[in-house]
Design a protein around this motif. Structure first.
Motif, PDB file in Angstrom:
ATOM      1  N   ASP A 123     -35.531  65.867  30.620  1.00 47.22           N
ATOM      2  CA  ASP A 123     -34.473  66.330  31.503  1.00 47.22           C
ATOM      3  C   ASP A 123     -35.081  66.846  32.812  1.00 47.22           C
ATOM      4  O   ASP A 123     -35.808  67.848  32.812  1.00 47.22           O
ATOM      5  CB  ASP A 123     -33.695  67.451  30.807  1.00 47.22           C
ATOM      6  CG  ASP A 123     -32.521  67.953  31.637  1.00 47.22           C
ATOM      7  OD1 ASP A 123     -32.386  67.549  32.804  1.00 47.22           O
ATOM      8  OD2 ASP A 123     -31.745  68.768  31.112  1.00 47.22           O
ATOM      9  N   PRO A 124     -34.810  66.190  33.948  1.00 44.22           N
ATOM     10  CA  PRO A 124     -35.438  66.627  35.206  1.00 44.22           C
ATOM     11  C   PRO A 124     -35.010  68.021  35.634  1.00 44.22           C
ATOM     12  O   PRO A 124     -35.751  68.703  36.354  1.00 44.22           O
ATOM     13  CB  PRO A 124     -34.972  65.570  36.214  1.00 44.22           C
ATOM     14  CG  PRO A 124     -33.728  64.986  35.631  1.00 44.22           C
ATOM     15  CD  PRO A 124     -33.940  65.019  34.144  1.00 44.22           C
ATOM     16  N   SER A 125     -33.833  68.478  35.178  1.00 45.34           N
ATOM     17  CA  SER A 125     -33.381  69.818  35.570  1.00 45.34           C
ATOM     18  C   SER A 125     -34.158  70.912  34.872  1.00 45.34           C
ATOM     19  O   SER A 125     -33.991  72.094  35.179  1.00 45.34           O
ATOM     20  CB  SER A 125     -31.881  69.978  35.273  1.00 45.34           C
ATOM     21  OG  SER A 125     -31.635  69.990  33.885  1.00 45.34           O
ATOM     22  N   LYS A 126     -35.043  70.523  33.938  1.00 41.97           N
ATOM     23  CA  LYS A 126     -35.888  71.489  33.240  1.00 41.97           C
ATOM     24  C   LYS A 126     -37.374  71.147  33.369  1.00 41.97           C
ATOM     25  O   LYS A 126     -38.211  71.864  32.820  1.00 41.97           O
ATOM     26  CB  LYS A 126     -35.498  71.543  31.760  1.00 41.97           C
ATOM     27  CG  LYS A 126     -34.064  71.973  31.500  1.00 41.97           C
ATOM     28  CD  LYS A 126     -33.729  71.942  30.013  1.00 41.97           C
ATOM     29  CE  LYS A 126     -32.278  72.338  29.759  1.00 41.97           C
ATOM     30  NZ  LYS A 126     -31.934  72.246  28.312  1.00 41.97           N
ATOM     31  N   ALA A 127     -37.696  70.076  34.051  1.00 39.72           N
ATOM     32  CA  ALA A 127     -39.077  69.590  34.117  1.00 39.72           C
ATOM     33  C   ALA A 127     -39.886  70.326  35.179  1.00 39.72           C
ATOM     34  O   ALA A 127     -39.473  70.382  36.347  1.00 39.72           O
ATOM     35  CB  ALA A 127     -39.089  68.092  34.407  1.00 39.72           C
ATOM     36  N   PRO A 128     -41.034  70.899  34.819  1.00 34.78           N
ATOM     37  CA  PRO A 128     -41.874  71.587  35.815  1.00 34.78           C
ATOM     38  C   PRO A 128     -42.232  70.700  37.002  1.00 34.78           C
ATOM     39  O   PRO A 128     -42.380  71.197  38.127  1.00 34.78           O
ATOM     40  CB  PRO A 128     -43.116  71.973  35.003  1.00 34.78           C
ATOM     41  CG  PRO A 128     -42.631  72.083  33.592  1.00 34.78           C
ATOM     42  CD  PRO A 128     -41.590  71.006  33.454  1.00 34.78           C
ATOM     43  N   LEU A 158     -30.734  67.297  40.465  1.00 33.00           N
ATOM     44  CA  LEU A 158     -31.574  66.866  39.345  1.00 33.00           C
ATOM     45  C   LEU A 158     -30.751  66.342  38.171  1.00 33.00           C
ATOM     46  O   LEU A 158     -31.310  65.754  37.241  1.00 33.00           O
ATOM     47  CB  LEU A 158     -32.468  68.012  38.881  1.00 33.00           C
ATOM     48  CG  LEU A 158     -33.498  68.518  39.897  1.00 33.00           C
ATOM     49  CD1 LEU A 158     -34.289  69.681  39.316  1.00 33.00           C
ATOM     50  CD2 LEU A 158     -34.442  67.390  40.316  1.00 33.00           C
ATOM     51  N   SER A 159     -29.445  66.536  38.217  1.00 38.29           N
ATOM     52  CA  SER A 159     -28.586  66.026  37.147  1.00 38.29           C
ATOM     53  C   SER A 159     -27.853  64.746  37.538  1.00 38.29           C
ATOM     54  O   SER A 159     -27.089  64.209  36.730  1.00 38.29           O
ATOM     55  CB  SER A 159     -27.545  67.089  36.762  1.00 38.29           C
ATOM     56  OG  SER A 159     -28.178  68.246  36.225  1.00 38.29           O
ATOM     57  N   ASN A 160     -28.085  64.248  38.747  1.00 36.18           N
ATOM     58  CA  ASN A 160     -27.379  63.028  39.128  1.00 36.18           C
ATOM     59  C   ASN A 160     -28.074  61.792  38.557  1.00 36.18           C
ATOM     60  O   ASN A 160     -29.156  61.865  37.974  1.00 36.18           O
ATOM     61  CB  ASN A 160     -27.198  62.932  40.654  1.00 36.18           C
ATOM     62  CG  ASN A 160     -28.507  62.731  41.407  1.00 36.18           C
ATOM     63  OD1 ASN A 160     -29.513  62.264  40.867  1.00 36.18           O
ATOM     64  ND2 ASN A 160     -28.497  63.083  42.681  1.00 36.18           N
ATOM     65  N   SER A 161     -27.466  60.643  38.738  1.00 39.75           N
ATOM     66  CA  SER A 161     -27.958  59.419  38.093  1.00 39.75           C
ATOM     67  C   SER A 161     -29.326  59.001  38.628  1.00 39.75           C
ATOM     68  O   SER A 161     -30.162  58.506  37.864  1.00 39.75           O
ATOM     69  CB  SER A 161     -26.950  58.284  38.284  1.00 39.75           C
ATOM     70  OG  SER A 161     -26.704  58.053  39.669  1.00 39.75           O
TER      71      SER A 161
END
Length: 484
Positions: free
Chosen positions: A111-116, A95-98
């Motif tokens: 931020d997708p690493s925190k998105a439900p 989820l942290s990649n480009s």
């Protein structure tokens, strides 16, 4: 008790891992990785403990797979950095990649690493399980269930009576009663995996057409083949005693494949009937055949037809599917039809009739389509039960391959998604022939080139050509038949 055997299906010893590996690694990463919602059990039974609770060197955290009952290096296998077997551990990290950042910007979710929207499947912690670290990714309990109620008895060991094999079996069943998910049951396993590898009604567990349009890979699911890629264990006598109550028992891979097809279609029809079936004023295009719309458009004096007739989409009354209306994505339905012909001919006839009625209703209105979907789902559920209630022999695997390649099924392989399911099906059926001893490892390896050519034909949806795929799959099937 026996020492772990070294031959195991999960390592696919006869595969050269060429086109197969490229496609399957992409599919496994593309599928929103499995993290099913917590089953309501309350108290300790519903408490998640995290990957660290499984990581002791006396449990699953060894550097060598030299345990006497299980490998004990399962955590290392789960963490492999570049193989399909390590995909679950990487689920949150991706989820942290480009690409993930690109998708998130298109969707406006931050931020997708925190998105439900993402965490429901990319981390065990995604459904509000605060006690589990996000960076666990899809951890042990996403597949095996929350461990609070059974972890203490799970690591307690056996050997306190004169029959340790049966003691091990009773201990396993006790853990199941305490909340361990019974993954050796194909219906249970499919229900766990399909939540994210296909979709659910839960928050953050459904990849809509809008999400795919933003850049997320298309979802595809085949239970037995995906299971083999995630297998961090050996199937030996210990496994047989623990899971099935017999040292000679093993997973029935044909059954696993057939049940997986039924559960995927059952889930698809269930979601289609729900609010997931629409997106604003439009139908939810996730449920429709991508290539019915995603084709090149020509505007010239001499017309050029870009579609291919699909006999499986004939409607009640025998009418052809009308041009310009996107049909249902029937990738799992095609394979289910093949399995039904072998295992339950009566239900196969009902499946064909209700499929035709469903296709007809899709051209009328949503209310008609939902009603027809409910009737079709009844048949699919009955087939699931029929598959789960019977065992499949090595001869059944050959019969399934014949059914997939028969004109009634092969002529339906005009779309990319259905063709992808067909080659995965033939591959997993060939693997079951090896597991059952009907085909030697060497003979199966000789067919690898044929299988890889079929995988190559469905590697890129933009270059998919139905006639070339059918030829490639046909070559693989003829090679398998020669081994009968």
């Amino acid at each position: 008790m026996t020492t772990d055997a070294t031959g195991k299906r999960g390592e696919r010893p006869w595969a050269t891992m060429g086109a197969f590996a490229v496609l399957l690694l992409a599919l496994l990463i593309a599928a929103v990785v499995a993290a099913p919602p917590a089953r309501s059990q309350g108290g300790e039974a519903g408490r998640y403990t995290g990957v660290a609770s499984c990581a002791g060197s006396t449990c699953h955290g060894r550097m060598e797979g030299d345990g006497t009952v299980v490998r004990q290096d399962e955590l290392m296998k789960w963490q492999e950095p570049s193989t399909p077997g390590g995909a679950h551990s990487r689920a949150w990290a991706v989820l942290s990649n480009s690409r993930s950042q690109f998708i998130a910007r298109n969707l406006g979710i931050g931020d997708p690493s925190k998105a439900p929207m993402c965490l429901g499947c990319h981390s065990t912690a995604g459904a509000g399980r605060a006690a589990v670290p996000l960076d666990d990714g899809v951890g042990c309990e996403s597949c095996h269930g929350p461990a609070g109620g059974w972890i203490s008895s799970h690591y307690a060991g056996v050997g306190t009576n004169s029959d340790p094999d049966r003691e091990m079996r009773e201990k396993h069943l006790s853990n199941v009663r305490a909340g361990l998910w019974k993954l050796e049951d194909p219906v249970v396993r499919a229900g766990v995996c399909v939540d994210c590898h296909f979709g659910s009604k839960g928050e953050g567990q459904f990849v809509t057409h809008r999400i795919m349009a933003a850049g997320h890979p298309r979802i595809s699911f085949e239970l037995d083949l995906f299971s083999s890629l995630q297998a961090h264990h050996h199937e030996d006598a210990d496994y047989g005693w623990r899971k099935f109550g017999s040292g000679s028992a093993r997973t029935d891979h044909v059954q696993m494949w057939a049940v997986g097809q039924a559960v995927a279609l059952e889930r698809s029809l269930d979601l289609f009937q729900s609010k997931r079936g629409t997106e604003g004023m439009f139908p939810e295009f996730f449920f429709l055949d991508c290539h019915s719309c995603h084709r090149r458009i020509y505007d010239q004096a001499k017309p050029l037809r870009t579609g291919v007739d699909n006999p499986g989409r004939m409607m009640t009354g025998g009418e052809k599917w009308p041009e310009g209306i996107p049909p249902y994505n029937d990738e799992n339905l095609i394979m289910l039809s093949a399995a039904a012909r072998v295992a339950s001919p009566g239900l196969a006839d009902q499946l064909a009739a209700r499929t035709a009625a469903f296709h007809r209703a899709m051209t009328v209105d949503r209310a008609s389509a939902v009603a027809a979907a409910a009737k079709l789902a009844e048949t699919v559920s009955a087939l699931k039960a029929a598959f789960a209630a019977r065992s499949f022999s090595g001869a059944d695997a050959f019969a399934m391959v014949d059914a997939i390649s028969a004109p009634a099924i092969n002529d339906r392989l005009t779309d990319y998604a259905g063709s992808q399911q067909a080659v995965m099906g033939v591959d997993t059926l060939l693997n079951s022939m090896v597991s059952s001893g009907r085909v030697t490892v060497g003979a199966a390896a000789g067919i690898r080139a044929d299988i890889d050519r079929a995988y190559t034909a469905v590697k890129d949806p933009n270059s998919f050509k139905p006639t070339e795929f059918q030829a490639a799959l046909g070559s693989a099937v003829r090679s398998i038949r020669a081994l009968r």
